[in-house]
Enzyme design. Structure first.
Site, PDB file in Angstrom:
ATOM      1  N   LYS A   1      -5.302   5.358  -7.785  1.00  0.00           N
ATOM      2  CA  LYS A   1      -4.867   6.744  -8.014  1.00  0.00           C
ATOM      3  C   LYS A   1      -5.013   7.039  -9.488  1.00  0.00           C
ATOM      4  CE  LYS A   1      -2.755   7.450  -3.511  1.00  0.00           C
ATOM      5  NZ  LYS A   1      -1.372   7.495  -2.910  1.00  0.00           N
TER       6      LYS A   1
ATOM      7  N   HIS B   1       0.055   2.023  -7.942  1.00  0.00           N
ATOM      8  CA  HIS B   1      -0.612   3.034  -7.685  1.00  0.00           C
ATOM      9  C   HIS B   1      -2.240   3.141  -8.519  1.00  0.00           C
ATOM     10  CE1 HIS B   1       2.312   5.329  -5.603  1.00  0.00           C
ATOM     11  NE2 HIS B   1       2.870   5.713  -6.638  1.00  0.00           N
TER      12      HIS B   1
ATOM     13  N   LEU C   1       0.699  -1.256   0.014  1.00  0.00           N
ATOM     14  CA  LEU C   1       0.066   0.120   0.157  1.00  0.00           C
ATOM     15  C   LEU C   1       1.065   1.264   0.130  1.00  0.00           C
ATOM     16  CD1 LEU C   1      -2.818  -1.218   2.699  1.00  0.00           C
ATOM     17  CD2 LEU C   1      -2.872  -1.010   0.003  1.00  0.00           C
ATOM     18  N   ASP C   2       0.549   2.261  -0.645  1.00  0.00           N
ATOM     19  CA  ASP C   2       0.988   3.564  -0.503  1.00  0.00           C
ATOM     20  C   ASP C   2       1.433   3.989   0.754  1.00  0.00           C
ATOM     21  OD1 ASP C   2       1.093   3.323  -3.473  1.00  0.00           O
ATOM     22  OD2 ASP C   2      -0.404   4.757  -3.584  1.00  0.00           O
ATOM     23  N   GLN C   3       2.491   5.033   0.919  1.00  0.00           N
ATOM     24  CA  GLN C   3       2.737   5.597   2.321  1.00  0.00           C
ATOM     25  C   GLN C   3       1.288   6.210   3.060  1.00  0.00           C
ATOM     26  OE1 GLN C   3       2.429   8.871   3.959  1.00  0.00           O
ATOM     27  NE2 GLN C   3       3.142   9.736   1.690  1.00  0.00           N
TER      28      GLN C   3
END
Ligand code: URA
Length: 245
Positions: free
Chosen positions: A197, A194, A111-113
């Site tokens: 997004k 991503h 998962l992204d930051q």
């Protein structure tokens, strides 16, 4: 099969074989509440409850766990800018010996930051593969907060398929519904870089907040606060197995 307590501590990640033997001989171990100073005492490992230097532990041959990932953490052992999710796990889980080509404890996809929510981790290579491979179609549900109001045409396009930059093959959501003026719930069965997004950008909107609420039949429990982890129960593993296509 029984193993020496020294070997059990080593396999559970309490340090090298020498360190583990030292911990036992120095009186830092209790097994089922009783002091144990004999490093060669044998036990059946799975489910063995012991305490090392006051830290209670239950032995698991393979690690299967869930973490409520907080924002501002990276899913990497060597993070570039933010603290690693591994700092949220106890040392034995970070230190489990890597053997027979099996990985150490790894997240099931990244998962992204800034993404929060349900993250599974394991050191079982087959389990990691089954949950991340697009072939198995395991649905992952994301709660998305958007910058602009959600337009029904955006929802339709996300389900029909959108082409992402640098990727000719269209990607589509398995399901998508608006949940508020600036929020939607998106279900994906693959996990490109991503992806949420980039999909939202492709339909002319923008992700302001991203939270993963479910993987297959397993939802993030309401009582697992951000930053907390717990072992997966046999029922959790059954729920995940049932969601693999
Ligand atoms: N899609 C994204 O864009 N980010 C995540 O962290 C997960 C899915």
């Amino acid at each position: 099969m029984q193993l020496t307590i020294s070997e059990i501590l080593y396999l559970q990640g309490f340090g090298t074989r020498r360190v583990c033997a030292g911990l036992i001989q120095q009186g830092w171990l209790t097994v089922y509440g009783q002091a144990c100073t004999d490093a060669s005492a044998e036990f059946v490992p799975e489910g063995l409850a012991f305490t090392v230097q006051g830290q209670p532990w239950v032995a698991h041959a393979k690690a299967y766990l869930m973490l409520h990932k907080p924002a501002g953490t990276e899913c990497s052992k060597k993070p570039s800018a933010w603290p690693s999710i591994y700092t949220l796990l106890p040392a034995p889980l970070r230190q489990r010996p890597v053997k027979g080509g099996q990985p150490g404890v790894q997240p099931v996809g990244r998962l992204d930051q800034d993404t929060t929510g349900l993250l599974l981790l394991s050191d079982d290579g087959a389990f990691l593969h089954r949950l991340t491979s697009p072939k198995h179609h395991v649905p992952k549900v994301y709660e998305v907060t958007t910058k602009h109001p959600v337009d029904p045409r955006q929802v339709a396009r996300l389900v029909e398929g959108v082409v992402l930059e640098d990727d000719p093959k269209p990607v589509r959501a398995a399901a998508c519904e608006a949940t508020a003026e600036c929020a939607l719930r998106l279900t994906l069965t693959e996990g490109k870089y991503h992806q949420v997004k980039r999909m939202l950008a492709a339909v002319g909107n923008r992700v302001e907040g991203l939270h993963r609420s479910r993987i297959g039949g397993l939802a993030l429990p309401a009582d697992l606060a951000p930053g907390q982890w717990r072992w997966l129960e046999p029922e959790d593993l059954d729920r995940l197995r049932q969601s693999q296509g």
